[in-house]
Design an enzyme around this catalytic site. Structure first.
Site, PDB file in Angstrom:
ATOM      1  N   GLY A  72      39.830  23.367  46.935  1.00 18.61           N
ATOM      2  CA  GLY A  72      40.003  24.624  47.456  1.00 18.61           C
ATOM      3  C   GLY A  72      41.485  24.752  47.254  1.00 18.61           C
ATOM      4  O   GLY A  72      42.293  23.999  47.423  1.00 18.61           O
ATOM      5  N   ASP A 263      41.346  31.302  43.127  1.00 21.88           N
ATOM      6  CA  ASP A 263      42.145  30.384  42.896  1.00 21.88           C
ATOM      7  C   ASP A 263      43.508  30.915  42.196  1.00 21.88           C
ATOM      8  O   ASP A 263      44.694  30.301  42.202  1.00 21.88           O
ATOM      9  CB  ASP A 263      41.808  29.311  41.632  1.00 21.88           C
ATOM     10  CG  ASP A 263      40.588  28.571  42.506  1.00 21.88           C
ATOM     11  OD1 ASP A 263      39.424  29.159  42.763  1.00 21.88           O
ATOM     12  OD2 ASP A 263      40.964  27.291  42.943  1.00 21.88           O
ATOM     13  N   LYS A 274      35.829  30.213  41.050  1.00 17.07           N
ATOM     14  CA  LYS A 274      34.828  29.484  40.694  1.00 17.07           C
ATOM     15  C   LYS A 274      33.797  30.048  39.688  1.00 17.07           C
ATOM     16  O   LYS A 274      33.589  31.326  39.892  1.00 17.07           O
ATOM     17  CB  LYS A 274      33.862  29.068  41.836  1.00 17.07           C
ATOM     18  CG  LYS A 274      32.949  27.774  41.721  1.00 17.07           C
ATOM     19  CD  LYS A 274      33.407  26.825  40.914  1.00 17.07           C
ATOM     20  CE  LYS A 274      34.625  25.908  41.344  1.00 17.07           C
ATOM     21  NZ  LYS A 274      35.079  25.078  40.546  1.00 17.07           N
TER      22      LYS A 274
HETATM   23  O1  MRU Z   1      36.879  23.659  42.365  1.00 15.05           O
HETATM   24  P1  MRU Z   1      36.953  23.909  43.444  1.00 15.05           P
HETATM   25  O2  MRU Z   1      35.907  23.631  44.708  1.00 15.05           O
HETATM   26  O3  MRU Z   1      38.395  23.680  44.168  1.00 15.05           O
HETATM   27  O4  MRU Z   1      37.149  25.617  43.846  1.00 15.05           O
HETATM   28  C1  MRU Z   1      37.039  26.121  44.699  1.00 15.05           C
HETATM   29  C2  MRU Z   1      37.204  27.881  44.732  1.00 15.05           C
HETATM   30  O5  MRU Z   1      36.892  28.301  43.477  1.00 15.05           O
HETATM   31  C3  MRU Z   1      37.356  28.607  45.904  1.00 15.05           C
HETATM   32  O6  MRU Z   1      36.813  29.651  45.893  1.00 15.05           O
HETATM   33  C4  MRU Z   1      38.900  28.987  45.929  1.00 15.05           C
HETATM   34  O7  MRU Z   1      39.784  27.908  45.745  1.00 15.05           O
HETATM   35  C5  MRU Z   1      38.965  29.577  47.392  1.00 15.05           C
HETATM   36  S1  MRU Z   1      39.436  28.609  48.623  1.00 15.05           S
HETATM   37  C6  MRU Z   1      39.863  29.393  49.905  1.00 15.05           C
END
Ligand code: MRU
Length: 391
Positions: A72, A263, A274
């Site tokens: 996250g 991200d 994601k």
């Molecule tokens: O690969 P991850 O699990 O780190 O991806 C997380 C995401 O895509 C979340 O939607 C994003 O980081 C927002 S977290 C508040």
């Protein structure tokens, strides 16, 4: 599943302020334990087991980010910040600072919060004598975490304001507000509250019935394993759906709004989140379902002109050819779902063009995902700190 596996060992501390719940929305997901060590939750074991672990040096922080024991965007920014602070305990000259920063930055490429967290700590200590750097970095990492909690609380309040029309409709029709979300942008992706889910938790606290459609989020299934776990702990109604079900639900009018985290937001408003987010945004636009991206302003990368310039992380193809789950014996296992040796590709994020984003919701409020609105956010930098001090 054996109880011994899912039972929480006595030694595993619950987050401060959790009120006895492993994932209360306002409880910290990363904290300094009574032993003075940075402590957090191992997200690779959820929802099958709740285990905490400590981050005792830079290498442990880098490893936790790389292996996604922490994940996250905001949370990896915080772990990066602590990683730099811990590195400076070993050596604090300019070369050591630059080296640790580079190594931590190399762990995951897409979420800009990691770069931001490292820069925030490095900027704080650069002018200090070497002997003062480690403590100053530690204090800055702690402030970054405090700020994230308040930031996410505010994101939720602004998202609730943005939801005014769907909320009014839901109340008039005496039914829950129906939100669809992708991946996990709840408390454990951040320091507390979450971004996309902050509004959901705060509405529930206000007594507003909410129902969340949770995309499973292949290939790592953060929706199924993490978002559903968080919502269950808070007692919020939710339904897990296959990633491809959202289009039908939107077509049938069963989704009031889509809210996702992100991200990185480029300067033109394109959003990296994601993989699968883009298809949800397309479906939402086709069916006039409002689509919002919730993130702290630190997720906006004013130095990256457009989504095309955002580096997309490619992860192991094994995450696509195999699924992870818990067997009857309580063991976490990987099962192959494709022919042996099958070629697979695993881009972990995708780009949602700005034109499909109805609102960017930051701690400053909701705005359009346009160059002008984003530039205005940049110019208003610092206002958040002022408002926070004024209460
Ligand atoms: O690969 P991850 O699990 O780190 O991806 C997380 C995401 O895509 C979340 O939607 C994003 O980081 C927002 S977290 C508040």
């Amino acid at each position: 599943m054996t109880d011994s596996f899912i039972e929480r060992p006595v030694a595993d501390p619950l987050p401060p302020g959790s009120g006895g719940i492993a994932c209360a929305p306002s409880a910290r997901t990363l904290w300094i334990g009574a032993d003075g060590r940075v402590t957090t939750i191992d997200q690779t074991l959820l929802p099958f087991a709740y285990r905490t672990f400590t981050l005792d040096d830079e290498a442990a922080c880098a490893d936790a980010i790389r292996t996604m024991r922490v994940r996250g965007a905001p949370l990896i920014g915080a772990v990066g910040a602590y990683g730099l602070a811990l590195a400076l305990r070993e050596a604090a000259d300019d070369a050591a600072l630059a080296g640790a920063r580079e190594r931590l930055l190399a762990t995951r490429p897409t979420a800009v919060n990691l770069r931001w967290g490292l820069a925030r700590v490095a900027d704080r200590v650069r002018a200090l004598p070497d002997a003062e750097r480690a403590q100053a970095a530690w204090d800055e990492a702690a402030r970054l975490c405090d700020d994230d909690v308040e930031c996410n609380r505010r994101i939720g309040l602004h998202a609730i304001a943005w939801l005014a029309e769907p909320l009014a409709r839901a109340r008039a029709q005496r039914r829950p507000l129906r939100i669809l979300t992708h991946c996990n942008a709840g408390p454990i992706a951040t320091l507390a509250w979450g971004t996309a889910l902050s509004a959901v938790f705060q509405l529930a606290e206000q007594g507003q019935p909410v129902h969340v459609w949770v995309d499973e989020t292949r290939p790592r299934n953060q929706g199924a394993s993490l978002t559903c776990w968080e919502l269950a702990q808070a007692g919020i109604a939710h339904t897990l759906i296959a990633d491809n079900a959202g289009g039908l639900l939107m077509m049938r009018g069963e989704v009031d709004a889509v809210i996702v985290g992100c991200d990185r937001v480029a300067a033109n408003g394109d959003v990296a989140n994601k993989v699968g987010t883009y298809l949800k945004a397309l479906a939402a636009r086709a069916h006039a379902v409002p689509f919002a991206v919730a993130c702290p302003s630190s997720t906006i990368d004013h130095s990256t002109p457009s989504g095309r310039d955002i580096e997309i992380e490619y992860r192991s193809p094994r995450e696509v050819t195999h699924v992870r789950g818990c067997d009857e014996g309580g063991r976490i296992v990987d099962l192959r779902i494709a022919p042996e040796g099958c070629d697979a590709s695993n881009p972990a994020f995708d780009i949602t063009p700005a034109a499909l984003v109805d609102a960017l919701v930051t701690e400053h409020g909701a705005c359009r995902a346009t160059v002008d609105a984003i530039a205005a956010l940049n110019e208003g930098k610092g206002k958040f700190a002022e408002r926070r001090i004024q209460g």
